[in-house]
Design a protein around this motif. Structure first.
Motif, mmCIF file in Angstrom:
data_model
loop_
_atom_site.group_PDB
_atom_site.id
_atom_site.type_symbol
_atom_site.label_atom_id
_atom_site.label_comp_id
_atom_site.label_asym_id
_atom_site.label_seq_id
_atom_site.Cartn_x
_atom_site.Cartn_y
_atom_site.Cartn_z
ATOM 1 N N ILE A 1 0.862 -1.185 0.000
ATOM 2 C CA ILE A 1 0.000 0.000 0.000
ATOM 3 C C ILE A 1 0.900 1.237 0.000
ATOM 4 C CG2 ILE A 1 -1.768 1.272 1.263
ATOM 5 C CD1 ILE A 1 -2.694 -1.397 2.448
ATOM 6 N N GLU A 2 0.615 2.154 -0.896
ATOM 7 C CA GLU A 2 1.477 3.339 -1.047
ATOM 8 C C GLU A 2 1.175 4.386 0.025
ATOM 9 O OE1 GLU A 2 2.388 6.896 -4.307
ATOM 10 O OE2 GLU A 2 1.164 5.159 -4.882
ATOM 11 N N LEU A 3 2.219 4.761 0.775
ATOM 12 C CA LEU A 3 2.114 5.849 1.747
ATOM 13 C C LEU A 3 2.381 7.163 1.009
ATOM 14 C CD1 LEU A 3 1.773 6.536 4.808
ATOM 15 C CD2 LEU A 3 4.271 6.508 4.945
ATOM 16 N N LEU A 4 1.377 8.030 0.926
ATOM 17 C CA LEU A 4 1.491 9.256 0.147
ATOM 18 C C LEU A 4 2.345 10.296 0.861
ATOM 19 C CD1 LEU A 4 -2.167 9.583 -1.194
ATOM 20 C CD2 LEU A 4 -0.154 8.771 -2.422
ATOM 21 N N TYR A 5 2.088 10.499 2.134
ATOM 22 C CA TYR A 5 2.906 11.432 2.904
ATOM 23 C C TYR A 5 2.747 11.116 4.390
ATOM 24 C CZ TYR A 5 -1.610 13.960 2.805
ATOM 25 O OH TYR A 5 -2.932 14.308 2.871
ATOM 26 N N GLY A 6 3.659 11.696 5.182
ATOM 27 C CA GLY A 6 3.711 11.344 6.603
ATOM 28 C C GLY A 6 4.664 10.174 6.811
ATOM 29 N N LYS A 7 4.452 9.423 7.849
ATOM 30 C CA LYS A 7 5.316 8.281 8.167
ATOM 31 C C LYS A 7 4.448 7.083 8.542
ATOM 32 C CE LYS A 7 5.658 9.384 13.093
ATOM 33 N NZ LYS A 7 6.545 9.517 14.250
ATOM 34 N N LEU B 1 -2.914 5.541 10.720
ATOM 35 C CA LEU B 1 -2.792 5.927 9.318
ATOM 36 C C LEU B 1 -4.200 6.021 8.742
ATOM 37 C CD1 LEU B 1 -0.046 3.305 8.371
ATOM 38 C CD2 LEU B 1 0.344 5.708 8.968
ATOM 39 N N VAL B 2 -4.419 6.987 7.865
ATOM 40 C CA VAL B 2 -5.742 7.139 7.250
ATOM 41 C C VAL B 2 -5.577 7.194 5.738
ATOM 42 C CG1 VAL B 2 -6.718 8.350 9.243
ATOM 43 C CG2 VAL B 2 -5.700 9.673 7.379
ATOM 44 N N ASN B 3 -6.657 6.892 5.020
ATOM 45 C CA ASN B 3 -6.596 6.961 3.559
ATOM 46 C C ASN B 3 -7.073 8.316 3.046
ATOM 47 O OD1 ASN B 3 -9.324 6.625 4.081
ATOM 48 N ND2 ASN B 3 -9.661 5.212 2.392
ATOM 49 N N GLU B 4 -6.933 8.532 1.746
ATOM 50 C CA GLU B 4 -7.325 9.803 1.125
ATOM 51 C C GLU B 4 -8.803 10.102 1.326
ATOM 52 O OE1 GLU B 4 -5.076 10.413 -2.925
ATOM 53 O OE2 GLU B 4 -5.531 8.278 -2.656
#
Length: 792
Positions: free
Chosen positions: A525-531, A558-561
């Motif tokens: 799963i692609e992490l867009l930003y953050g850690k 972590l949350v999604n878009e």
């Protein structure tokens, strides 16, 4: 005997269609017979719980609801409760023979409401014996063989757990019919339920919803009004017994009552029910069966009309010798009925050879037994006799002018009938080709769509108390690529919980998923930003042994878009949330389709230190090593003298074959039926090409004498077929487009209804048609004209 080749071909085409329709009829008959053997089915209702925050329904309710309704609502004449508890147990007899079973706890009244028959034993004994058990014939044979089991003792225990208790066999149930929604091999008196539920259950019956409730209420006049009465009464009774600090609210007790005869086809979203039917699939397959029979009739008439016209002289001679119209009519009827009977006999003879393949095609296997299914067989026989009679009537009227007219043979009616029937077959064939191509296109779209994560070759495992040992065992294998703690990411059943944005107190309904620091990497799963989540922080509470370890403090999530969009967060990193405990967003990952593509993307929150806990973890392995991973998991349990049988029932593996079972079944069904239609249509096209060339033999001879080439004659003979294909194509396209457009509305993500699929179907049909008829027209065009003209 004179025309045995044409006869054999016509019987072959008709028998293929009737064989296919018989298997379909068997399936539909059995599906529509589910639960019909219960005499009180229209007066028995099941309580169903609805919830606005989940895509499923539940049938579990509190143990005292049934007795309360019978005591205080006059319409309720009787009730019965049965557990939906499906955890495997071990049943061991006095000789040490042990079998696996999933017991169902129920009231004795269950067998008064429903028609499950005893082979031996006593229901009154079952009612009077708190530890009584009824076992099926299958279990009886496995545990006791030919011995009488009544009065024998059985030891029952959970697969994971040391507790054991003794049960007395008080009866043997006849095996539950396969046409039953409710299944089970053994039923235990409900008075033993507290043993199953554990300590404290008996004093808190309004806090555990573990039973499925059926009521017998034959006098209900207004179901909606009755449901409201039950809701109010249940909430009032529950609040008398529950802690005042945690009252039951009526808005949270959203129920409905489902009639027993509606259970099978109207329980798609009920998570506890395993046996479910699809009324839509039954309708589709019924249409397929009906079309198969229509094809059988139309093709048989096409194949035999030409043959009947060659017998005109025979019928006219019979007329001169005194044969009446009635006798000619009876001859047509008898011949067609006998031929239909031949096809019926072939359907019965070939059934054992084809039943497995058809069951795989349909997705359900029902067994045909002459002594049990004689009504099914006789009813289909009546349908076949009616078809034979109908064909005979058609042939008689289509041949009437040719046989009984004093003028020369008239073939215009027969010719027009052939055109209509061939056009019908071509229309059906084109529609099926278009449908098959689009359904295949949609299934391929589903299988190849980028859903935002990689679910292949991942197992979800509940390690019980052997988590650490199991983790080390798997990590030592070269084919195990990654292990992460948490739940399976793909959800066919899910719930949405309120996640509160602490700064605004706004609530976002979200899917809460348990996952640790390695979770995103395992599923790609692609992490867009953050850690990602902090590994060292997780270790303070993360426990592979399955023990619940809680700590105070803020939980990283972590949350999604989609969550960011719904919560209207411009700078989500560092936003404090409340997700069962104080939480903070540390990263945002790309949207993923972690539910079937019927549904749109939901907000997702991933974290590990929530107030709920599970020891489940995910294992990624290399392609082709699934069986080895399963063996490795089993070896850990075997080393600890623990049963792997329980655990393997709770290993999760994402399989698109299961997720999109209906679509794959429909695709396979249409592919098979398209082949049948193609086969029958080719037979019909060959037959009508024979008819055309025979009727134009002298015309062809005259044209050749006058200088016509073979190509010109072939074009003359084939142009009618081209017109028929074009006409059928024009008719099939809008109808098929409308049907497929409605079907695609079931999906939130769908393929486009591309024009080229329609064009491809039309071109393919045209090519097949020309190939089917051209060999015959070529022979006719090449023939020496002297042969056709020498008698003139």
């Amino acid at each position: 005997m004179r025309n045995y080749k044409i006869y054999a071909v016509s019987i072959l085409g008709m028998s293929v269609a009737i064989i296919a329709s018989f298997h379909i009829y068997h399936f539909v008959y059995k599906e529509l017979s589910v639960d019909k053997f219960h005499e009180k089915r229209k007066d028995i209702y099941r309580l169903v719980n609805n919830s606005s925050n989940t895509n499923t329904q539940s049938v579990t309710t509190f143990l005292p609801v049934g007795p309360t309704l019978k005591r205080k609502i006059p319409e309720v004449k009787n009730y019965s409760r049965i557990t939906t508890y499906a955890e495997p147990h071990k049943l061991k007899n006095e000789a040490g023979i042990e079998l696996k079973a999933s017991p169902r706890f129920t009231d004795p009244s269950f067998f008064e409401l429903l028609n499950f028959d005893l082979k031996e034993g006593s229901l009154s004994k079952f009612a009077d014996t708190p530890n009584g058990i009824l076992i099926s014939e299958k279990l009886t044979n496995g545990l006791f063989g030919s011995q009488n089991p009544i009065g024998k003792q059985l030891i029952i225990s959970k697969y994971r757990g040391e507790s054991k208790w003794s049960l007395e066999v008080v009866g043997v149930l006849k095996n539950i019919p396969e046409e039953s929604t409710i299944q089970g091999d053994c039923f235990i008196n409900n008075e033993s339920l507290e043993i199953l539920a554990g300590k404290g259950y008996e004093i808190r019956p309004w806090n555990y919803g573990v039973v499925e409730l059926f009521i017998h209420a034959p006098d209900i006049r207004d179901l909606k009004e009755f449901t409201e009465k039950v809701k109010n009464l249940t909430v009032d009774e529950a609040n008398l017994m529950r802690n005042p600090k945690y009252p039951m609210k009526i808005e949270h007790f959203d129920i409905e009552f489902q009639r027993l005869d509606k259970m099978y086809f109207h329980s798609t979203n009920i998570r506890e029910q395993k046996n479910k039917g699809s009324l839509q699939f039954v309708k589709i397959i019924s249409i397929v069966g009906l079309l198969a029979l229509l094809l059988a009739i139309s093709n048989y008439i096409v194949m035999n009309l030409g043959l009947s016209l060659t017998r005109v002289k025979e019928f006219k001679i019979k007329r001169y010798l005194g044969t009446s119209k009635k006798q000619v009519f009876l001859q047509f009827i008898i011949e067609s009925v006998l031929n239909a009977m031949v096809c019926f006999a072939l359907a019965l003879i070939t059934y054992p050879l084809l039943s497995k393949a058809i069951a795989h095609l349909i997705g359900v296997e029902y067994h045909l037994k002459l002594e049990k299914d004689y009504i099914l067989i006789l009813s289909f026989l009546l349908i076949i006799l009616f078809i034979g009679f109908t064909i005979g009537v058609f042939q008689y009227f289509l041949s009437y002018h040719s046989v009984f007219s004093i003028n020369k043979t008239q073939t215009s009616n027969s010719w027009m009938t052939k055109r209509v029937l061939i056009n019908f077959q071509l229309f059906l064939f084109i529609g099926l080709i278009i449908s098959m191509l689009f359904i295949r296109k949609q299934v391929n779209y589903i299988e190849t769509k980028d859903i935002g994560f990689n679910f292949k070759n991942v197992l979800g495992v509940i390690p019980d108390k052997y988590g650490e040992e199991l983790k080390n065992e798997l990590l030592s294998k070269s084919y195990v690529e990654k292990i992460a703690g948490g739940q399976t990411i793909f959800k066919t059943e899910y719930r949405l919980d309120d996640v509160t944005i602490q700064s605004t107190q706004e609530k976002v309904k979200s899917m809460i998923v348990l996952g640790d620091a390695d979770y995103l990497e395992l599923y790609d799963i692609e992490l867009l930003y953050g850690k990602t989540l902090n590994t060292s922080k997780l270790q303070t509470f993360y426990n592979w042994t399955g023990n619940l370890v809680q700590r105070n403090g803020t939980v990283e999530v972590l949350v999604n878009e989609e969550f960011v969009k719904r919560a209207n967060l411009k700078n989500p990193i560092g936003t404090p949330l409340y997700v069962n405990s104080n939480s903070v967003i540390v990263g945002v990952f790309k949207n993923i389709n972690n539910t079937p593509l019927y549904e749109s993307i939901q907000p997702i929150v991933i974290g590990y230190d929530f107030s709920f806990f599970t020891s489940m973890f995910q294992v990624r392995f290399k392609e082709g090593y699934k069986s080895q991973v399963m063996d490795d998991i089993a070896s850990v349990f075997n080393r600890n003298n623990a049963s792997f049988d329980y655990i393997k029932d709770f290993i999760e593996y994402i399989d698109y074959e299961d997720i999109y079972k209906k679509e794959l079944q429909l695709k396979r069904l249409l592919e098979a039926f398209t082949v049948i239609v193609l086969f029958i249509s080719i037979l019909g096209l060959v037959a009508i090409s024979l008819f055309i060339t025979n009727s134009k033999t002298k015309e062809i001879g005259i044209r050749k004498v006058n200088g016509a080439t073979i190509n010109e004659i072939m074009f003359m003979l084939n142009k009618d077929f081209i017109k028929w294909v074009v006409g059928s194509f024009i008719l099939a396209c809008p109808i098929t487009y409308y049907v497929l457009k409605n079907w695609l509305e079931n999906f939130a993500y769908k393929t486009a209804l591309s024009w080229w699929v329609f064009a491809l179907a039309g071109a393919f049909t045209l090519i097949i048609t020309l190939l089917a008829v051209s060999w015959q027209t070529y022979r006719a065009a090449k023939q020496n004209p002297v042969k056709s003209l020498r008698d003139e």
